[in-house]
Structures are given as C-alpha cells and as structure tokens.
Design a protein around this motif. Structure first.
Motif, PDB file in Angstrom:
ATOM      1  N   GLY A   1      23.103 -37.889  72.981  1.00  0.00           N
ATOM      2  CA  GLY A   1      22.101 -37.583  73.987  1.00  0.00           C
ATOM      3  C   GLY A   1      22.590 -36.655  75.083  1.00  0.00           C
ATOM      4  O   GLY A   1      21.778 -36.134  75.865  1.00  0.00           O
ATOM      5  N   SER A   2      23.907 -36.440  75.134  1.00  0.00           N
ATOM      6  CA  SER A   2      24.462 -35.610  76.214  1.00  0.00           C
ATOM      7  C   SER A   2      23.962 -34.165  76.154  1.00  0.00           C
ATOM      8  O   SER A   2      24.001 -33.447  77.150  1.00  0.00           O
ATOM      9  CB  SER A   2      25.996 -35.626  76.169  1.00  0.00           C
ATOM     10  N   ARG A   3      23.471 -33.746  74.998  1.00  0.00           N
ATOM     11  CA  ARG A   3      22.953 -32.377  74.881  1.00  0.00           C
ATOM     12  C   ARG A   3      21.762 -32.158  75.803  1.00  0.00           C
ATOM     13  O   ARG A   3      21.489 -31.018  76.222  1.00  0.00           O
ATOM     14  CB  ARG A   3      22.555 -32.080  73.430  1.00  0.00           C
ATOM     15  N   ASN A   4      21.058 -33.250  76.145  1.00  0.00           N
ATOM     16  CA  ASN A   4      19.901 -33.112  77.029  1.00  0.00           C
ATOM     17  C   ASN A   4      20.296 -32.655  78.423  1.00  0.00           C
ATOM     18  O   ASN A   4      19.470 -32.092  79.157  1.00  0.00           O
ATOM     19  CB  ASN A   4      19.144 -34.437  77.103  1.00  0.00           C
TER      20      ASN A   4
ATOM     21  N   ALA B   1      13.081 -35.966  84.321  1.00  0.00           N
ATOM     22  CA  ALA B   1      14.296 -35.977  83.498  1.00  0.00           C
ATOM     23  C   ALA B   1      14.111 -36.704  82.168  1.00  0.00           C
ATOM     24  O   ALA B   1      14.687 -36.309  81.151  1.00  0.00           O
ATOM     25  CB  ALA B   1      15.440 -36.611  84.279  1.00  0.00           C
ATOM     26  N   HIS B   2      13.304 -37.769  82.162  1.00  0.00           N
ATOM     27  CA  HIS B   2      13.140 -38.578  80.953  1.00  0.00           C
ATOM     28  C   HIS B   2      12.453 -37.809  79.827  1.00  0.00           C
ATOM     29  O   HIS B   2      12.562 -38.189  78.663  1.00  0.00           O
ATOM     30  CB  HIS B   2      12.339 -39.831  81.288  1.00  0.00           C
ATOM     31  N   PHE B   3      11.760 -36.733  80.165  1.00  0.00           N
ATOM     32  CA  PHE B   3      11.018 -35.970  79.156  1.00  0.00           C
ATOM     33  C   PHE B   3      11.782 -34.742  78.669  1.00  0.00           C
ATOM     34  O   PHE B   3      11.234 -33.928  77.925  1.00  0.00           O
ATOM     35  CB  PHE B   3       9.662 -35.544  79.722  1.00  0.00           C
ATOM     36  N   VAL B   4      13.039 -34.609  79.097  1.00  0.00           N
ATOM     37  CA  VAL B   4      13.855 -33.473  78.650  1.00  0.00           C
ATOM     38  C   VAL B   4      14.420 -33.785  77.277  1.00  0.00           C
ATOM     39  O   VAL B   4      15.418 -34.493  77.125  1.00  0.00           O
ATOM     40  CB  VAL B   4      14.997 -33.177  79.648  1.00  0.00           C
TER      41      VAL B   4
END
Length: 223
Positions: A76-79, A101-104
């Motif tokens: 998930g770090s790519r987000n 942020a949650h929708f990135v």
C-alpha cells in the motif's frame, strides 16, 4: 474537448468495473477463515485491493497476522507516491487532504492526474474514488456472506483463488517490459525463499526487492 459529463461517465464506469471485484475478496476472505465482520472492516479501513488480497493470502497459508499486515503496508505504500502526484492537481487545504487521503488508489489517481484543469482533476478523482469505495464495500459484504456459506476453501479450490485474484489485479498494471522484469525478479525471490522461511516472509522480501529494484531502475538509468 473533454467535458465534465464524459469524465463523470468514465469515472463511474471504472468504479463499477473495479468495485464489483470486491465480491471476490469478500468470498475468498471469509472462506479462508476471517469472519464477515473482519472482512468488511478490512475493505472499509484498508481499501486497497492488492494489500487486502496479500493479507488474506498470508492468513490462509497459516502465516502470522502481523506478517500479513506488514506485507499489506508494503504494497500500500505506493499510494504515498500517488498522493504526492495528486496534491498539486487537487490543490486542497490540510483538512480536505486528510478527508481525501483514503480515496487515493490506482484508479482514482489515473482518472485525475492526466486532467489539465483543477475542476476536471477533482471530478475524475472523486467520482472514481468514491464510486469504487461504495461499490467495493457493498460487493465485499455480498461476497463475504457467500464465502461464509461456502465453508472450507480447499473443498472448492479457493485456496488457489487468492493468488489468481492478486495476479488479476497486478497484470494489467505491468504494461512495460521494465515493469514485468521487476515483477519477475520479485516473484523469483519470493519463490526461492518459500522452502526456507516461514509463511508470509517470502512475500515481504520479494515485494521489498521489487520495490527497491523499481526505484533504482528507471528509464534512462539510475537517478
């Protein structure tokens, strides 16, 4: 000329196609041992498909939940990088950034980052991200109830479905030769470590290798 209407229609199309895939996660998750509530909370709070499938895959193979969580965080770090690229496009204040942020995710970033105006970037980003979030969670709940009724995943071959679903998410993103080579190296490292390490660790080390190689190996050489 791209109109606001066409962006919304395209975004909803992406949302419908991607969100419906949550059925697979819900069914696989509960059939692998997680409860319906745990499965729904993962989709609600994590909301990134690759990380969710990786976590469930480790749990299903008998791995430690902490190892699964670390793997999910790594993927998930790519987000974080998506957020960096989207920040100037959306131009939000601190409170709005926190709420956004949650929708990135992959799809919302792709639908927003290419827009030439702030308005259309926001349209593409929010319509895609929110529609996927709603549909992903609804379909996760539906799949979770179905998976809970199925029982032992090995009876139906669902123990192999985690890997198949993860590959289905990954493959469309490997559009370049470089990306496929990085993925192959990461997979080779993970497979080589399976006989000598505990469950879950090969995914972390293989994924870490792929991330490191991807950061170092860029078009035109290292930077």
């Amino acid at each position: 000329m791209t109109t606001d209407r066409s962006i919304i229609v395209d975004s909803l199309g992406v949302g419908l196609a991607t969100g419906a895939y949550g059925v697979s996660f819900g069914a696989i998750s509960t059939a692998s041992g997680l409860s319906v509530l745990q499965t729904c909370l993962i989709s609600l709070l994590v909301f990134t498909g690759a990380s969710q499938f990786a976590f469930v895959g480790i749990i299903a193979s008998g791995g430690n939940p902490l190892t699964g969580a670390l793997t999910a965080i790594l993927l998930g770090s790519r987000n974080l990088f998506y957020g960096v690229s989207m920040a100037p496009k959306l131009d939000l204040d601190p409170a709005q950034r926190l709420a956004t942020a949650h929708f990135v995710i992959d799809e919302s970033t792709a639908m927003g980052v290419t827009r030439t105006s702030r308005r259309q970037a926001r349209l593409g980003f929010y319509w895609t991200g929110i529609s996927i979030f709603v549909l992903w969670n609804l379909s996760t709940a539906a799949g979770a109830w179905a998976g809970n009724a199925i029982g032992d995943p090995r009876t139906y071959g669902l123990d192999a479905a985690v890997g198949a679903a993860f590959l289905g998410l990954l493959w469309p993103r490997l559009s370049s030769v470089q990306g496929r080579l990085v993925a192959l190296v990461g997979a080779a490292v993970a497979l080589g470590l399976v006989p000598v390490t505990s469950a879950g660790l090969p995914i972390i080390l293989g994924g870490g290798t792929a991330v490191l190689l991807g950061m170092l190996w860029r078009p035109g050489g290292r930077s």
